[in-house]
Design a protein around this motif. Structure first.
Motif, PDB file in Angstrom:
ATOM      1  N   MET A  83      16.716  13.850   8.704  1.00 57.15           N
ATOM      2  CA  MET A  83      16.689  13.961   7.253  1.00 57.15           C
ATOM      3  C   MET A  83      15.253  14.154   6.800  1.00 57.15           C
ATOM      4  N   ASP A  84      15.042  15.148   5.966  1.00 61.91           N
ATOM      5  CA  ASP A  84      13.725  15.384   5.405  1.00 61.91           C
ATOM      6  C   ASP A  84      13.604  14.680   4.063  1.00 61.91           C
ATOM      7  N   PHE A  85      12.390  14.332   3.737  1.00 56.64           N
ATOM      8  CA  PHE A  85      12.074  13.683   2.474  1.00 56.64           C
ATOM      9  C   PHE A  85      11.420  14.738   1.603  1.00 56.64           C
ATOM     10  N   SER A  86      11.890  14.927   0.391  1.00 56.67           N
ATOM     11  CA  SER A  86      11.356  15.973  -0.475  1.00 56.67           C
ATOM     12  C   SER A  86       9.911  15.686  -0.857  1.00 56.67           C
ATOM     13  N   LYS A  87       9.215  16.737  -1.251  1.00 58.96           N
ATOM     14  CA  LYS A  87       7.829  16.587  -1.690  1.00 58.96           C
ATOM     15  C   LYS A  87       7.751  15.661  -2.905  1.00 58.96           C
ATOM     16  N   GLU A  88       8.708  15.809  -3.826  1.00 58.56           N
ATOM     17  CA  GLU A  88       8.719  14.951  -5.007  1.00 58.56           C
ATOM     18  C   GLU A  88       8.972  13.499  -4.616  1.00 58.56           C
ATOM     19  N   GLY A  89       9.843  13.296  -3.623  1.00 52.41           N
ATOM     20  CA  GLY A  89      10.105  11.943  -3.131  1.00 52.41           C
ATOM     21  C   GLY A  89       8.868  11.320  -2.517  1.00 52.41           C
ATOM     22  N   CYS A  90       8.136  12.107  -1.730  1.00 56.45           N
ATOM     23  CA  CYS A  90       6.885  11.626  -1.133  1.00 56.45           C
ATOM     24  C   CYS A  90       5.870  11.287  -2.210  1.00 56.45           C
ATOM     25  N   ARG A  91       5.785  12.120  -3.237  1.00 61.76           N
ATOM     26  CA  ARG A  91       4.837  11.844  -4.329  1.00 61.76           C
ATOM     27  C   ARG A  91       5.222  10.571  -5.069  1.00 61.76           C
ATOM     28  N   PHE A  92       6.518  10.393  -5.317  1.00 59.69           N
ATOM     29  CA  PHE A  92       6.961   9.180  -6.010  1.00 59.69           C
ATOM     30  C   PHE A  92       6.651   7.939  -5.180  1.00 59.69           C
ATOM     31  N   TYR A  93       6.939   8.007  -3.878  1.00 58.76           N
ATOM     32  CA  TYR A  93       6.644   6.888  -2.994  1.00 58.76           C
ATOM     33  C   TYR A  93       5.141   6.610  -2.984  1.00 58.76           C
ATOM     34  N   THR A  94       4.344   7.676  -2.881  1.00 61.24           N
ATOM     35  CA  THR A  94       2.893   7.522  -2.883  1.00 61.24           C
ATOM     36  C   THR A  94       2.421   6.883  -4.181  1.00 61.24           C
ATOM     37  N   PHE A  95       2.986   7.334  -5.298  1.00 57.15           N
ATOM     38  CA  PHE A  95       2.596   6.774  -6.593  1.00 57.15           C
ATOM     39  C   PHE A  95       2.910   5.280  -6.681  1.00 57.15           C
ATOM     40  N   TRP A 153       0.663   3.295  -4.348  1.00 58.19           N
ATOM     41  CA  TRP A 153      -0.701   3.299  -4.875  1.00 58.19           C
ATOM     42  C   TRP A 153      -0.820   2.309  -6.031  1.00 58.19           C
ATOM     43  N   LYS A 154       0.205   2.283  -6.916  1.00 58.28           N
ATOM     44  CA  LYS A 154       0.193   1.329  -8.037  1.00 58.28           C
ATOM     45  C   LYS A 154       0.224  -0.116  -7.540  1.00 58.28           C
ATOM     46  N   LEU A 155       0.774  -0.316  -6.337  1.00 53.59           N
ATOM     47  CA  LEU A 155       0.806  -1.658  -5.750  1.00 53.59           C
ATOM     48  C   LEU A 155      -0.465  -1.974  -4.969  1.00 53.59           C
ATOM     49  N   GLY A 156      -1.432  -1.053  -5.000  1.00 52.56           N
ATOM     50  CA  GLY A 156      -2.732  -1.323  -4.390  1.00 52.56           C
ATOM     51  C   GLY A 156      -2.906  -0.841  -2.957  1.00 52.56           C
ATOM     52  N   LYS A 157      -1.974  -0.050  -2.447  1.00 54.07           N
ATOM     53  CA  LYS A 157      -2.096   0.455  -1.075  1.00 54.07           C
ATOM     54  C   LYS A 157      -3.061   1.631  -1.019  1.00 54.07           C
ATOM     55  N   LYS A 158      -3.748   1.777   0.103  1.00 58.48           N
ATOM     56  CA  LYS A 158      -4.667   2.886   0.341  1.00 58.48           C
ATOM     57  C   LYS A 158      -3.897   4.080   0.905  1.00 58.48           C
ATOM     58  N   ALA A 159      -4.507   5.246   0.837  1.00 59.28           N
ATOM     59  CA  ALA A 159      -3.875   6.479   1.298  1.00 59.28           C
ATOM     60  C   ALA A 159      -3.479   6.388   2.765  1.00 59.28           C
ATOM     61  N   THR A 160      -4.334   5.822   3.597  1.00 60.57           N
ATOM     62  CA  THR A 160      -4.018   5.732   5.029  1.00 60.57           C
ATOM     63  C   THR A 160      -2.802   4.846   5.274  1.00 60.57           C
ATOM     64  N   GLU A 161      -2.697   3.749   4.525  1.00 56.90           N
ATOM     65  CA  GLU A 161      -1.540   2.858   4.681  1.00 56.90           C
ATOM     66  C   GLU A 161      -0.252   3.551   4.229  1.00 56.90           C
ATOM     67  N   ILE A 162      -0.345   4.249   3.108  1.00 62.99           N
ATOM     68  CA  ILE A 162       0.829   4.938   2.571  1.00 62.99           C
ATOM     69  C   ILE A 162       1.304   6.000   3.553  1.00 62.99           C
ATOM     70  N   VAL A 188      -1.992  13.280   0.712  1.00 63.76           N
ATOM     71  CA  VAL A 188      -1.738  11.975   0.093  1.00 63.76           C
ATOM     72  C   VAL A 188      -2.964  11.538  -0.717  1.00 63.76           C
ATOM     73  N   SER A 189      -4.143  11.732  -0.163  1.00 65.33           N
ATOM     74  CA  SER A 189      -5.378  11.376  -0.875  1.00 65.33           C
ATOM     75  C   SER A 189      -5.544  12.196  -2.142  1.00 65.33           C
ATOM     76  N   ARG A 190      -5.238  13.498  -2.078  1.00 64.94           N
ATOM     77  CA  ARG A 190      -5.335  14.362  -3.248  1.00 64.94           C
ATOM     78  C   ARG A 190      -4.361  13.907  -4.336  1.00 64.94           C
ATOM     79  N   TRP A 191      -3.140  13.529  -3.939  1.00 58.14           N
ATOM     80  CA  TRP A 191      -2.171  13.035  -4.914  1.00 58.14           C
ATOM     81  C   TRP A 191      -2.695  11.765  -5.590  1.00 58.14           C
ATOM     82  N   ILE A 192      -3.272  10.867  -4.805  1.00 53.03           N
ATOM     83  CA  ILE A 192      -3.788   9.613  -5.361  1.00 53.03           C
ATOM     84  C   ILE A 192      -4.927   9.897  -6.334  1.00 53.03           C
ATOM     85  N   ARG A 193      -5.811  10.830  -5.993  1.00 53.81           N
ATOM     86  CA  ARG A 193      -6.893  11.200  -6.918  1.00 53.81           C
ATOM     87  C   ARG A 193      -6.317  11.752  -8.218  1.00 53.81           C
TER      88      ARG A 193
END
Length: 125
Positions: A1-13, A16-25, A43-48
């Protein structure tokens, strides 16, 4: 099963709001969706972008030429030509339709579901 780009962005967001770093995410995503995990740079670009206030999860609209050669009308024309002469080549079809060889290939194989066998176009199984 693939995870959509939007799903990855939502998870990353949310992570990130919970204080996780890009490498951890990214490591978390890799554990669950190794086939569809974006790169660490992505992932880093999305966080920026999130930190700068851009909270959009979908891709931005990209300017450019829309696909005009693979249309419903072009598919119907191609079907009519093939029905008239099932031995027609992709090269000839592309010339008659006025599209590239690649577009003719997409129309015949992807949209019409045909393949060439014994010099004739037949439905794919």
């Amino acid at each position: 099963m693939d995870f959509s780009k939007e799903g990855c962005r939502f998870y990353t967001f949310t992570r990130w709001k919970l204080g996780k770093k890009a490498t951890e995410i990214r490591e978390e995503l890799l554990q669950v969706f190794p086939e569809s995990t974006p790169s660490l740079e992505t992932v880093s670009r999305w966080i920026r972008a999130f930190a700068a206030g851009k909270l959009q999860l979908e891709d931005d609209h990209r300017p450019g030429r829309p696909r005009t050669s693979v249309t419903k009308a072009m598919t119907v024309r191609a079907r009519d030509i093939i029905d008239e002469d099932p031995t027609v080549s992709l090269r000839f079809l592309s010339l008659v339709l006025g599209v590239s060889y690649g577009s003719a290939h997409d129309i015949v194989h992807e949209h019409l579901g045909l393949r060439k066998k014994c010099d004739r176009w037949i439905p794919q199984k």
